[in-house]
Write a protein that holds these residues in place. Structure first.
Motif, mmCIF file in Angstrom:
data_model
loop_
_atom_site.group_PDB
_atom_site.id
_atom_site.type_symbol
_atom_site.label_atom_id
_atom_site.label_comp_id
_atom_site.label_asym_id
_atom_site.label_seq_id
_atom_site.Cartn_x
_atom_site.Cartn_y
_atom_site.Cartn_z
ATOM 1 N N GLY A 169 0.783 -1.218 0.000
ATOM 2 C CA GLY A 169 0.000 0.000 0.000
ATOM 3 C C GLY A 169 0.818 1.273 0.000
ATOM 4 N N SER A 170 2.124 1.182 0.105
ATOM 5 C CA SER A 170 2.964 2.373 -0.019
ATOM 6 C C SER A 170 3.130 2.721 -1.496
ATOM 7 C CB SER A 170 4.323 2.134 0.635
ATOM 8 O OG SER A 170 4.999 1.060 -0.010
ATOM 9 N N LEU A 171 3.618 3.920 -1.759
ATOM 10 C CA LEU A 171 3.839 4.341 -3.149
ATOM 11 C C LEU A 171 5.328 4.465 -3.420
ATOM 12 C CD1 LEU A 171 1.121 7.079 -3.804
ATOM 13 C CD2 LEU A 171 0.954 4.603 -4.012
ATOM 14 N N ARG A 205 -10.841 9.615 6.363
ATOM 15 C CA ARG A 205 -11.715 8.849 5.470
ATOM 16 C C ARG A 205 -10.924 8.198 4.349
ATOM 17 N NH1 ARG A 205 -13.592 10.420 0.658
ATOM 18 N NH2 ARG A 205 -13.121 12.626 1.077
ATOM 19 N N VAL A 206 -10.029 8.941 3.736
ATOM 20 C CA VAL A 206 -9.254 8.428 2.604
ATOM 21 C C VAL A 206 -8.327 7.301 3.040
ATOM 22 C CG1 VAL A 206 -7.427 9.026 0.961
ATOM 23 C CG2 VAL A 206 -9.391 10.539 1.249
ATOM 24 N N LEU A 207 -7.598 7.508 4.157
ATOM 25 C CA LEU A 207 -6.655 6.485 4.601
ATOM 26 C C LEU A 207 -7.376 5.214 5.046
ATOM 27 C CD1 LEU A 207 -4.002 8.594 6.549
ATOM 28 C CD2 LEU A 207 -3.973 7.807 4.180
ATOM 29 N N LYS A 208 -8.532 5.359 5.679
ATOM 30 C CA LYS A 208 -9.309 4.184 6.073
ATOM 31 C C LYS A 208 -9.754 3.389 4.841
ATOM 32 C CE LYS A 208 -13.530 2.739 8.444
ATOM 33 N NZ LYS A 208 -14.760 3.192 9.144
ATOM 34 N N ALA A 209 -10.258 4.092 3.824
ATOM 35 C CA ALA A 209 -10.707 3.418 2.599
ATOM 36 C C ALA A 209 -9.529 2.752 1.888
ATOM 37 C CB ALA A 209 -11.396 4.410 1.672
ATOM 38 N N TRP A 210 -8.364 3.437 1.869
ATOM 39 C CA TRP A 210 -7.187 2.869 1.203
ATOM 40 C C TRP A 210 -6.697 1.623 1.933
ATOM 41 C CZ3 TRP A 210 -4.917 1.901 -2.960
ATOM 42 C CH2 TRP A 210 -3.557 1.615 -3.051
ATOM 43 N N ARG A 211 -6.653 1.668 3.268
ATOM 44 C CA ARG A 211 -6.212 0.493 4.028
ATOM 45 C C ARG A 211 -7.161 -0.685 3.810
ATOM 46 N NH1 ARG A 211 -4.488 4.410 7.978
ATOM 47 N NH2 ARG A 211 -6.564 4.395 8.918
ATOM 48 N N GLU A 212 -8.453 -0.416 3.754
ATOM 49 C CA GLU A 212 -9.419 -1.494 3.508
ATOM 50 C C GLU A 212 -9.199 -2.123 2.134
ATOM 51 O OE1 GLU A 212 -13.225 0.264 4.035
ATOM 52 O OE2 GLU A 212 -13.143 0.203 6.237
ATOM 53 N N SER A 213 -8.933 -1.308 1.130
ATOM 54 C CA SER A 213 -8.676 -1.852 -0.218
ATOM 55 C C SER A 213 -7.407 -2.689 -0.234
ATOM 56 C CB SER A 213 -8.570 -0.706 -1.230
ATOM 57 O OG SER A 213 -9.811 -0.073 -1.417
ATOM 58 N N GLY A 217 -7.816 -6.376 -0.935
ATOM 59 C CA GLY A 217 -7.485 -6.554 -2.349
ATOM 60 C C GLY A 217 -8.578 -6.107 -3.284
ATOM 61 N N THR A 218 -9.391 -5.137 -2.846
ATOM 62 C CA THR A 218 -10.499 -4.641 -3.662
ATOM 63 C C THR A 218 -10.126 -3.308 -4.307
ATOM 64 O OG1 THR A 218 -11.424 -3.610 -1.665
ATOM 65 C CG2 THR A 218 -12.233 -5.806 -2.272
ATOM 66 N N PRO A 219 -10.715 -2.985 -5.467
ATOM 67 C CA PRO A 219 -10.416 -1.706 -6.115
ATOM 68 C C PRO A 219 -10.739 -0.528 -5.199
ATOM 69 C CG PRO A 219 -11.543 -3.172 -7.632
ATOM 70 C CD PRO A 219 -11.602 -3.837 -6.292
ATOM 71 N N TYR A 220 -9.952 0.517 -5.359
ATOM 72 C CA TYR A 220 -10.100 1.721 -4.529
ATOM 73 C C TYR A 220 -10.691 2.830 -5.370
ATOM 74 C CZ TYR A 220 -8.657 5.946 -1.999
ATOM 75 O OH TYR A 220 -8.633 7.150 -1.358
ATOM 76 N N GLU A 221 -11.666 3.560 -4.797
ATOM 77 C CA GLU A 221 -12.234 4.713 -5.487
ATOM 78 C C GLU A 221 -12.764 5.691 -4.439
ATOM 79 O OE1 GLU A 221 -15.806 5.876 -8.625
ATOM 80 O OE2 GLU A 221 -14.794 3.930 -8.799
ATOM 81 N N GLN A 222 -12.221 6.891 -4.454
ATOM 82 C CA GLN A 222 -12.628 7.928 -3.510
ATOM 83 C C GLN A 222 -12.512 9.292 -4.173
ATOM 84 O OE1 GLN A 222 -13.575 7.900 0.016
ATOM 85 N NE2 GLN A 222 -14.060 5.795 -0.564
#
Length: 390
Positions: A169-171, A205-213, A217-222
């Motif tokens: 999950g890092s860039l 909100r963004v970091l929570k959604a990103w960690r869940e993806s 292993g699900t697509p991320y969209e925010q």
């Protein structure tokens, strides 16, 4: 050989009879015959020597007569012959064993040389193949580096913010478009560094959604706000998808950030306008370009019977079972061409009763002229149509 050697010994003994004993000169004949000829010739030389001594040297001469006087030299000859025979046999066996050993060593040496030659040829072939593989790998790596460099150039030239990172999950990569927007270098945004540009109100909100993806292993969209190099914030639609290997394990994440600031402003303007439209009793609603309802005023609630919460997100034509006066594609094309459309529609209300409405559509565009929403105003003319029919 036995005959010749005994004959020579006999002649010498006869000539030297006055100077030597009778038997010594016969021993060399017996020894030579036995040594070179073996047991058979040795025994023959013993017999011939005894006979020669008896016939030529013992009295009466030139006459055979065997007696006790023949026993000593006969035994001496036999013992000498047997000793030399044993010694000769032992020597021959040793020589044979030595020859066998030498033959075995020669065969072993030849086999070893053959194996060494074969192994050397195999190693040479392997080395040649290895050099070829190394050369092919170097060429492939060079081609891959060139392809990656070309791909980076293409990605950097695309007018879109693009990013990627490992499975955790890092860039580790952001293209020029995103780096230029943020005003940060590649090193500054690697790992979790990119999180510094998130709007404080969106961060959790963004970091929570990103960690869940990442975990699922699900697509991320925010939709999220990013800080620009000048300190201002703009809205972006951020999407990320995982790249998996043949066994389904995530190898990397790839994503894009699409600037939707103009759309968000247009939506906000529409909402402000819609709040004003809520003051009228006319039936007004807004739908996006996928025909999903994004605004539903009080007049629409009163006419159709669905509350705002029930209508939002629904496809308008499916919700109201719209009957069009012409093919929908034709109406849509006229709207996109002129920005407006008017006509009569038949809608079904929540209770199933149909109403006839005079419908007016207005196309909303963003600052770049792209269509983003449709404002639809409907006036109920059911009574008027029934009166006309009566």
């Amino acid at each position: 050989m036995s005959v010749v050697s005994v004959a020579i010994s006999t002649c010498l003994t006869v000539l030297l009879e006055g100077f030597t004993f009778r038997t010594p000169l016969f021993f060399p004949a017996i020894l030579l015959s036995t040594w070179f000829g073996g047991t058979g010739p040795g025994l023959l030389s013993v017999l011939l020597s005894v006979l020669s001594i008896n016939f030529f040297l013992l009295e009466p001469k030139f006459k055979f007569g065997f007696g006790i006087h023949d026993i000593p030299h006969t035994i001496s000859f036999l013992l000498g012959a047997l000793l030399i025979s044993w010694w000769s046999a032992a020597r021959k066996r040793a020589e044979a064993a030595l020859r066998d050993r030498e033959e075995q060593l020669r065969k072993a040496r030849d086999e070893l040389e053959a194996k060494v030659a074969e192994r050397t040829a195999d190693l040479a072939q392997t080395n040649e193949q290895l050099r070829k593989e190394i050369g092919d790998r170097k060429r492939a790596e060079e081609q891959l580096r060139r392809a990656e460099a070309q791909a980076r150039k293409v990605i950097d030239a695309i007018p879109q913010q693009i990013w990627s990172g490992p499975a955790d999950g890092s860039l580790d990569y952001c293209n020029d478009q995103w780096r230029a927007y943020m005003g940060l270098g590649q090193e500054e945004i690697q790992g979790d560094g990119w999180q510094s540009m998130l709007h404080p109100d969106d961060r959790d909100r963004v970091l929570k959604a990103w960690r869940e993806s990442v975990v699922n292993g699900t697509p991320y969209e925010q939709e999220e706000r990013h800080r620009a190099a000048d300190g201002t914030y703009r809205w972006f639609l951020c999407r990320g998808v995982p790249l998996r290997d043949g066994e389904g394990r995530i190898e990397r994440w790839y994503g894009t950030n699409t600037d939707i600031e103009d759309r968000k402003r247009a939506e906000e303007a529409l909402r402000e306008q819609a709040n004003l439209l809520n003051l009228t009793h006319d039936t007004i609603f807004v739908r996006n370009m996928n025909d999903a309802i994004t605004y539903w005023n009080r007049g629409a609630e009163e006419l159709y019977g669905w509350s705002r919460g029930q209508a939002l997100g629904k496809i308008s034509h499916e919700l109201m079972q719209t009957v069009f006066p012409a093919p929908f594609e034709q109406i849509q094309a006229e709207l996109l061409s002129t920005g407006r459309w008017e006509g009569e529609l038949v809608h079904a209300k929540a209770d199933g009763i149909q109403v006839v409405v005079a419908s007016r559509w207005s196309l909303q565009r963003d600052e770049k002229g792209r269509p983003i929403a449709i404002l639809e105003t409907n006036n109920d003319m059911t009574r008027q149509k029934r009166a006309e029919e009566a």
